[in-house]
Design a protein around this motif. Sequence first.
Motif, PDB file in Angstrom:
ATOM      1  N   LYS A  16       0.789  -1.371  -0.057  1.00 34.75           N
ATOM      2  CA  LYS A  16       0.031  -0.034   0.256  1.00 34.75           C
ATOM      3  C   LYS A  16       0.972   0.954  -0.009  1.00 34.75           C
ATOM      4  N   PHE A  17       2.079   1.199   0.851  1.00 43.98           N
ATOM      5  CA  PHE A  17       2.807   2.420   1.004  1.00 43.98           C
ATOM      6  C   PHE A  17       4.095   2.477   0.183  1.00 43.98           C
ATOM      7  N   ALA A  18       4.102   1.340  -0.675  1.00 44.59           N
ATOM      8  CA  ALA A  18       5.488   1.570  -1.680  1.00 44.59           C
ATOM      9  C   ALA A  18       5.430   2.668  -2.489  1.00 44.59           C
ATOM     10  N   SER A  19       4.427   3.059  -3.257  1.00 45.15           N
ATOM     11  CA  SER A  19       4.426   4.132  -4.160  1.00 45.15           C
ATOM     12  C   SER A  19       4.346   5.516  -3.605  1.00 45.15           C
ATOM     13  N   GLN A  20       3.778   5.594  -2.158  1.00 43.00           N
ATOM     14  CA  GLN A  20       3.965   6.979  -1.545  1.00 43.00           C
ATOM     15  C   GLN A  20       5.466   6.977  -1.045  1.00 43.00           C
ATOM     16  N   ASP A  23       7.611   7.892  -4.170  1.00 40.70           N
ATOM     17  CA  ASP A  23       7.276   9.146  -4.512  1.00 40.70           C
ATOM     18  C   ASP A  23       7.685  10.221  -3.465  1.00 40.70           C
ATOM     19  N   SER A  24       7.872  10.103  -2.174  1.00 38.39           N
ATOM     20  CA  SER A  24       8.160  11.155  -1.384  1.00 38.39           C
ATOM     21  C   SER A  24       9.514  11.815  -1.384  1.00 38.39           C
ATOM     22  N   GLY A  25      10.345  11.162  -2.186  1.00 36.88           N
ATOM     23  CA  GLY A  25      11.670  11.902  -2.346  1.00 36.88           C
ATOM     24  C   GLY A  25      12.525  11.737  -0.968  1.00 36.88           C
ATOM     25  N   ILE A  70       2.961   9.551  19.217  1.00 43.95           N
ATOM     26  CA  ILE A  70       3.635  10.088  18.181  1.00 43.95           C
ATOM     27  C   ILE A  70       3.606  11.581  18.310  1.00 43.95           C
ATOM     28  N   GLY A  71       2.560  12.466  18.799  1.00 42.59           N
ATOM     29  CA  GLY A  71       2.619  13.701  18.766  1.00 42.59           C
ATOM     30  C   GLY A  71       2.072  14.427  17.288  1.00 42.59           C
ATOM     31  N   ASP A  72       2.385  15.689  17.680  1.00 50.04           N
ATOM     32  CA  ASP A  72       2.241  16.465  16.284  1.00 50.04           C
ATOM     33  C   ASP A  72       3.347  16.685  15.345  1.00 50.04           C
ATOM     34  N   THR A  73       4.343  16.336  15.724  1.00 54.61           N
ATOM     35  CA  THR A  73       5.704  16.635  14.996  1.00 54.61           C
ATOM     36  C   THR A  73       6.018  15.550  13.865  1.00 54.61           C
ATOM     37  N   VAL A  74       5.492  14.578  14.094  1.00 58.21           N
ATOM     38  CA  VAL A  74       6.034  13.487  13.112  1.00 58.21           C
ATOM     39  C   VAL A  74       5.609  13.875  11.441  1.00 58.21           C
ATOM     40  N   ASP A  75       6.266  13.383  10.508  1.00 58.43           N
ATOM     41  CA  ASP A  75       5.776  13.520   9.346  1.00 58.43           C
ATOM     42  C   ASP A  75       4.593  12.867   8.857  1.00 58.43           C
ATOM     43  N   PRO A  76       3.601  13.647   7.958  1.00 59.98           N
ATOM     44  CA  PRO A  76       2.169  13.215   7.758  1.00 59.98           C
ATOM     45  C   PRO A  76       2.259  11.824   7.417  1.00 59.98           C
ATOM     46  N   LEU A  77       3.131  11.222   6.606  1.00 60.11           N
ATOM     47  CA  LEU A  77       3.327   9.982   6.075  1.00 60.11           C
ATOM     48  C   LEU A  77       3.588   9.119   6.974  1.00 60.11           C
ATOM     49  N   TYR A 110      14.216   3.476  -0.209  1.00 57.55           N
ATOM     50  CA  TYR A 110      13.679   4.746  -1.314  1.00 57.55           C
ATOM     51  C   TYR A 110      14.466   5.897  -1.023  1.00 57.55           C
ATOM     52  N   TYR A 111      15.131   6.310   0.441  1.00 58.81           N
ATOM     53  CA  TYR A 111      15.783   7.397   0.305  1.00 58.81           C
ATOM     54  C   TYR A 111      16.934   7.099  -0.142  1.00 58.81           C
ATOM     55  N   ALA A 112      17.540   5.958  -0.143  1.00 57.98           N
ATOM     56  CA  ALA A 112      18.945   5.807  -0.673  1.00 57.98           C
ATOM     57  C   ALA A 112      18.691   5.708  -2.252  1.00 57.98           C
ATOM     58  N   ASP A 113      17.866   5.548  -2.825  1.00 61.95           N
ATOM     59  CA  ASP A 113      17.608   5.377  -4.116  1.00 61.95           C
ATOM     60  C   ASP A 113      17.625   7.111  -4.773  1.00 61.95           C
ATOM     61  N   VAL A 114      16.787   7.814  -3.645  1.00 59.32           N
ATOM     62  CA  VAL A 114      16.881   9.310  -4.139  1.00 59.32           C
ATOM     63  C   VAL A 114      18.326   9.873  -4.320  1.00 59.32           C
TER      64      VAL A 114
END
Length: 275
Positions: A16-20, A23-25, A70-77, A110-114
Amino acid sequence: MRGETSLASDKVARQKFASQLRDSGVQSGTVAIELFDFANMLDDNAAVERALTDPSRPAHDKIVLTDKLIGDTVDPLTKEILEDLVSRKWSRVDHIANAVEDLAVDATLYYADVKGVTSTVAIELAKIHSAFINIAPVRAKLSDIRMSANSRVAFLRELLRNQRLNPLTVRLAEHATRDLRNRRFLSTLQWLIDEISHHMGESVVTVTSAIPLRKEQFAKIIAAYSAKLGRQVHINSVVDPNVLGGMRIQYGAEVHDSTVVAQLQRLKQMVSVPA
């Protein structure tokens, strides 16, 4: 071993989250760190794991608890991934931490790919694995649950201090000793290497020899293992004069050791066996 319910939940979430994540760079790097942190928190808090995997508890309640944690500071993803995971069913309480870790690894790759360093990270992790595989005291210390996680990480950092490694390599190697989760350091390292190989669509075969491999040797090993595994392989060549001669070829848990050192060790064992 994970149950069928956990395997299904993990697989569906990763798909489900692979494409997100792809694409998140560079955002995927932040998500990876936050997911690793959450997995570590779960490992240290069995009561929280039970609360987030309780099949009798409504999914909405588990999402509310997750948001508080997790609070309000984490990334939305990151928030979306964790809310999805706590809404799923798990065969065992601790399986949710494995799933969080799996998605943290996916995000890291995915970050390593970027950054264009995925292959570099795979090769460097394989070199660390190869360097430590025959040093029992080092392996034992990096997997010693009697030591604190911070002490194990500090020990690993000292071992790698003079190595020029990519920061992502170091991050994953440190994770392998920080969060043991009933595993050994080298087995976790090999799992990470296999995950990268799968991500890249190829396999990493580590070849250790006393002198650099010749081009024809590279070609023969690539051809043999590509045919054996049914897909292209990448050769990680490690030069270690201490093996004296021959080669040690490692793919996953499979090791074919024809080095002179290994042969001498086998001969010593044969001679020392009483008649």
